[in-house]
Design a protein around this motif. Structure first.
Motif, mmCIF file in Angstrom:
data_model
loop_
_atom_site.group_PDB
_atom_site.id
_atom_site.type_symbol
_atom_site.label_atom_id
_atom_site.label_comp_id
_atom_site.label_asym_id
_atom_site.label_seq_id
_atom_site.Cartn_x
_atom_site.Cartn_y
_atom_site.Cartn_z
ATOM 1 N N SER A 83 48.095 -1.255 1.017
ATOM 2 C CA SER A 83 46.985 -1.436 1.949
ATOM 3 C C SER A 83 47.454 -1.187 3.381
ATOM 4 C CB SER A 83 46.446 -2.850 1.804
ATOM 5 O OG SER A 83 45.679 -3.176 2.930
ATOM 6 N N ASP A 86 47.618 -4.959 5.451
ATOM 7 C CA ASP A 86 48.733 -5.899 5.420
ATOM 8 C C ASP A 86 49.921 -5.377 4.635
ATOM 9 O OD1 ASP A 86 47.644 -6.016 2.949
ATOM 10 O OD2 ASP A 86 46.885 -8.053 3.125
ATOM 11 N N ARG A 88 50.360 -4.695 1.613
ATOM 12 C CA ARG A 88 50.635 -5.183 0.270
ATOM 13 C C ARG A 88 50.159 -4.149 -0.735
ATOM 14 N NH1 ARG A 88 47.684 -10.224 -0.579
ATOM 15 N NH2 ARG A 88 49.074 -10.558 -2.313
ATOM 16 N N GLU A 92 48.270 -5.214 -6.405
ATOM 17 C CA GLU A 92 48.482 -6.652 -6.258
ATOM 18 C C GLU A 92 47.249 -7.310 -5.642
ATOM 19 O OE1 GLU A 92 52.405 -7.565 -4.573
ATOM 20 O OE2 GLU A 92 51.385 -9.164 -3.444
ATOM 21 N N LYS A 93 46.675 -6.627 -4.651
ATOM 22 C CA LYS A 93 45.490 -7.188 -4.007
ATOM 23 C C LYS A 93 44.326 -7.269 -4.983
ATOM 24 C CE LYS A 93 44.761 -6.643 0.482
ATOM 25 N NZ LYS A 93 44.591 -6.125 1.841
ATOM 26 N N GLU A 96 44.806 -9.990 -7.594
ATOM 27 C CA GLU A 96 44.610 -11.326 -7.060
ATOM 28 C C GLU A 96 43.125 -11.714 -7.084
ATOM 29 O OE1 GLU A 96 47.231 -12.177 -3.386
ATOM 30 O OE2 GLU A 96 45.260 -11.531 -2.701
ATOM 31 N N ARG A 97 42.249 -10.718 -6.864
ATOM 32 C CA ARG A 97 40.811 -10.982 -6.756
ATOM 33 C C ARG A 97 40.087 -10.910 -8.076
ATOM 34 N NH1 ARG A 97 39.635 -10.239 -1.481
ATOM 35 N NH2 ARG A 97 41.572 -10.103 -0.361
ATOM 36 N N LEU A 279 36.791 -7.612 -0.823
ATOM 37 C CA LEU A 279 37.951 -6.722 -0.705
ATOM 38 C C LEU A 279 37.489 -5.292 -0.448
ATOM 39 C CD1 LEU A 279 41.060 -6.441 -1.065
ATOM 40 C CD2 LEU A 279 40.605 -5.845 -3.428
ATOM 41 N N VAL A 291 43.061 1.030 -0.404
ATOM 42 C CA VAL A 291 42.316 -0.026 -1.089
ATOM 43 C C VAL A 291 40.970 0.501 -1.563
ATOM 44 C CG1 VAL A 291 41.247 -2.290 -0.847
ATOM 45 C CG2 VAL A 291 43.469 -1.860 0.174
ATOM 46 N N THR B 171 45.855 -14.982 0.674
ATOM 47 C CA THR B 171 44.983 -13.975 1.259
ATOM 48 C C THR B 171 43.513 -14.346 1.098
ATOM 49 O OG1 THR B 171 46.616 -12.379 0.583
ATOM 50 C CG2 THR B 171 44.511 -11.503 1.328
ATOM 51 N N ASP B 172 42.777 -14.243 2.202
ATOM 52 C CA ASP B 172 41.335 -14.483 2.201
ATOM 53 C C ASP B 172 40.954 -15.905 1.827
ATOM 54 O OD1 ASP B 172 40.023 -12.405 3.288
ATOM 55 O OD2 ASP B 172 39.747 -11.293 1.440
#
Lengths: 327, 504
Positions: A83, A86, A88, A92-93, A96-97, A279, A291, B171-172
């Motif tokens: 991304s 940040d 990352r 992974e982002k 996470e979501r 996101l 992203v 995050t967030d």
């Protein structure tokens, strides 16, 4: 049957590559460019300098075909990049979501199915009764209420006035200090409002759909036959009519798969819910290309998978499709 | 008296917890708890030592000698030394480092260590804002050295010198900080700081009422909400270090005549804008310095609201309604232009609409275009592709605005996007940043204030106020010229009012 599926699969692959290509282009064509997250101008900060360095560092100053080629190459190794915001890894982002959004939407879909189908059947069986009318009104109100307004109303009532439920977020501040079951309970409490409110509009649509489908089916000859055989009304509706009514519902379910992972931006913003919708949306606003491409590719993949599964399920439940082409 | 947790709401998620790389306000808030500069502003906006215990400005400002505190340790226990200062400076000037803060250090000639706790900075030419610029957060050499700076894992697991240490960064969702027991000025009294990401301002407001958050910045609507919302919170208001303006693209023929700019300024009823948009919580602006700055000249007069004189001035400049359609014209061209502003700032959008109505009254047709931020900055501001613009500037405490007004600062992505060009002003901005003597500097900026108020490259609209609110259980919350939070380390909550306990 196998040929039918193979054909479908081959087509889906082509469509998918096409979608990544379109996503890539739409993002490049969009006006504007990278923002480093700042949404105000500060006299002592030269964001433009930073942006120029950024463009060079991430090849954004290269022609589009070079960029798209590099993206495809990396992607073929399942590397979605990092991304811009940040630094990352995009995967992974997303990882996470995704569970959060899935949790919310699976629960809400379960609620929609669990309540919507019986509600629709009930309304169909009692067609034109007071109950049917009441359900119709409920359906139209539900369908036309903006969910963000309902969400704020729910928060004010259950969160502020009565204080039964937390307002936003997914975990309490001290979530890490809670016991295993305490943490589960805490998450469940945070999920009540978002799940019920997001289910509300879906519920309206589905129950209407089931009602009309069932009314259609009830007029068929085989239902008359079933009644003539002397079957109980419960058996006629429950075993003969409902099964046929649910065939189109399968299609709806298949198409709602991308919604399951997509998440709603406004909804997630209101509930400060760390999900996929926020996101994706925030990445688009900041022109965070890796992203956007990652989320877009995944959403495309799941939409296609959803369609494919719907086709498959269709073939399974409907002999007219399964046996097509056979003598 | 220690204990309790302070919960602050943030609209955005911090991007990078590195003071050199982050320019979003969410990261700025968190970095403020984690890092220190060599100097800082105290509650009265005076520069005092932070990591430096003292300094000497020598050789007519060409040299600054910093004496560093010898007792400072990084969060991981490694001592802070002059080498860290040199390293931070080198990263600021490193072309590969994605920092937007390089311009303040462009005039530095060298930064050298004269001992473990002694740093000498030499400048190519005298630069009065130099001292302030060393308020930049210092970063640890031993962590970053030899690794890629932009992508270093420490940008998410920062090691600073500040009063708080990072515990968790989800995050967030939230950032959790805990008091640094070895902080060089003494351990802060609040045990824990949580920054919760709540991206919607109205939800933040409901959370505030539920006491789930202790601090948020209010907008004027919220500030004037029912008292029941503030049962548990104190409201504060003080002027912010910013102003909102209507800027003219001076490269367009339409705005080159100062009489026209003055006429447009006179047609605006600023009182109505401030009452309507800010609900009265702001002050009419006269120039580029906020009233709380020492550079502000209180004797500079307001542009009077006078539509009649405005029309007369426009007629003098050749603008008359010859065809009777209600819009002024000159040589067959109607007086019409487009004002752009950015989406997401309700106050600016409302200002644009009120201003449109005011100008219609004198026969000037204005179109308002509201643009999404990224495209607004890239395609319009950076390229000076607009007639007029409504925007605001966030200002540093030092009055130097060379980057905004000097004629050399035109061109893509630079801040003189209105194209202001005046030799007299250029000379004053140059002089202002070379002069160290405060009273001389003040005289220079006051002249600039008057000059810009006469030239009107912008119509300076208003200075908005900061409207923060803090939970009542916090004691020792002091508001000074610097605003709120400058003495956060001394805030505390009496035992019986504490709401949170730290698990052992």
């Amino acid at each position: 049957m196998a040929r039918y599926l193979l054909h479908r699969l081959g087509l889906a692959w082509v469509v998918w590559v096409g979608i990544t290509w379109v996503t890539f282009f739409v993002m490049r064509l969009a006006p504007g460019g990278l923002t480093a997250g700042a949404t105000e101008l500060s006299a002592r900060v030269s964001a433009h300098e930073q942006r120029k360095k950024f463009m060079a560092l991430y090849d954004l100053d290269k022609p589009w075909y070079v960029q798209y080629g590099r993206w495809l190459k990396r992607f073929s190794r399942l590397d979605f990049g990092r991304s811009f915001k940040d630094d990352r890894p995009v995967l992974e982002k997303i990882a996470e979501r995704l569970p959060n959004t899935l949790l919310l939407n699976v629960l809400s879909l379960g609620l929609v199915l669990g309540l919507g189908v019986p509600l629709g059947v009930w309304a169909a069986v009692q067609k034109d009764s007071f109950l049917d009318r009441a359900v119709s009104i409920f359906v139209f109100v539900g369908f036309s209420t903006p969910s963000f307004w309902l969400a704020l109303l729910g928060m004010t009532l259950f969160g502020v006035r009565w204080g039964w439920l937390p307002l936003s977020g997914l975990h309490a501040l001290n979530a890490e200090e809670l016991s295993f079951w305490g943490a589960r309970l805490d998450t469940a409490r945070h999920l009540v409002l978002p799940v019920f409110i997001s289910a509300f509009t879906g519920l309206a649509g589905l129950s209407r759909f089931v009602r009309n489908g069932l009314l259609e089916v009830i007029r068929q000859d085989y239902i008359r036959t079933a009644r003539a055989k002397g079957l109980s009304e419960f058996s006629v509706i429950g075993r003969h009519a409902l099964r046929n009514t649910l065939i189109p519902v399968v299609t709806i379910l298949g198409l709602s798969l991308p919604e399951l992972i997509g998440g709603g931006f406004i909804f997630e913003t209101l509930f400060a819910f760390p999900g996929m919708g926020r996101l994706g949306f925030e990445a688009i606003m900041a022109r965070d290309f890796p992203v956007v491409m990652g989320v877009g590719t995944l959403a495309a993949l799941l939409t296609l998978a959803g369609n494919f599964l719907a086709d498959l399920a269709y073939a399974l439940v409907d002999p007219r499709i399964r046996l097509a082409g056979k003598p | 008296m220690t204990g309790d947790t302070y919960v602050e709401a943030s609209l955005g998620d911090p991007s990078r917890l590195n003071p050199l790389l982050a320019s979003d306000s969410a990261s700025g808030v968190v970095n403020g708890f984690l890092f220190n500069g060599l100097v800082k502003y105290d509650g009265n906006l005076l520069l005092v030592g932070d990591l430096a215990k003292s300094w000497e400005v020598r050789n007519k400002g060409l040299e600054i000698l910093f004496h560093l505190r010898p007792d400072v340790r990084w969060h991981d226990g490694v001592p802070f030394t002059a080498e860290d200062v040199v390293f931070t400076y080198e990263r600021l000037r490193d072309p590969r480092v994605l920092t937007p803060y390089g311009s303040d250090f462009a005039l530095v000639q060298s930064v050298e260590t004269l001992g473990p706790h002694e740093v000498r900075v030499r400048y190519k030419e005298p630069f009065a804002p130099a001292l302030e610029s060393w308020g930049m957060g210092m970063i640890p050499r031993h962590i970053f050295q030899g690794a890629d700076f932009n992508t270093h894992p420490a940008n998410r697991a920062p090691i600073g010198t500040g009063p708080y240490k990072l515990v968790q960064f989800k995050t967030d969702e939230k950032v959790v900080l805990v008091a640094n027991p070895d902080y060089f000025e003494g351990r802060p009294k609040i045990d824990r700081v949580v920054i919760r990401v709540i991206p919607d301002s109205s939800v933040q407001f409901l959370e505030l009422r539920n006491q789930s958050i202790d601090f948020m910045g209010l907008d004027p609507d919220q500030y004037k909400a029912y008292d029941s919302f503030f049962e548990h919170h104190n409201k504060f208001r003080y002027p912010s270090f910013s102003y909102t303006f209507l800027g003219f693209n001076l490269k367009r023929a339409l705005f080159q005549d100062v009489r026209v700019r003055r006429a447009l300024a006179m047609a605006l009823d600023k009182r109505e804008i401030i009452d309507g948009v800010l609900l009265g919580m702001g002050r009419s602006a006269t120039g580029p310095f906020p009233p709380s700055s020492w550079a502000f000249d209180p004797s500079v007069p307001e542009v009077p609201f006078d539509p009649e004189r405005s029309k007369a001035l426009l007629a003098e400049a050749g603008w008359r309604d010859t065809d009777g359609d209600g819009v002024l014209d000159k040589k067959g061209q109607p007086f019409s232009f487009t004002v752009i502003t950015n989406q997401g700032n309700k106050l600016r959008e409302q200002t644009a609409v009120i201003l449109q109505a005011h100008l219609a009254r004198i026969g000037v047709r204005v179109e308002v275009r509201v643009l999404e931020w990224s495209s607004f900055i890239h395609d319009f501001v950076d390229k000076s592709a607009f007639d007029a613009i409504i925007l605001g500037w966030n200002l540093g405490r030092d009055p130097d605005q060379y980057l905004i007004w000097h004629s050399s600062q035109q061109g893509e992505g630079r801040y003189n996007f209105v194209g202001y060009q005046r030799a007299q002003a250029d000379a004053l901005w140059e002089q202002g940043r070379r002069t160290f003597d405060l009273s001389q500097r003040q005289a220079i900026y006051r002249r600039l204030h008057r000059l810009l108020a006469d030239d009107l490259p912008y119509v300076f609209l208003y200075y908005p106020e900061s409207l923060p609110t803090v939970h009542k259980r916090f004691q020792n919350v002091k508001v000074g010229p610097a605003g709120l939070g400058w003495n956060f380390r001394e805030w505390f909550v009496p035992k019986k009012y504490q709401r949170y306990r730290l698990a052992a």
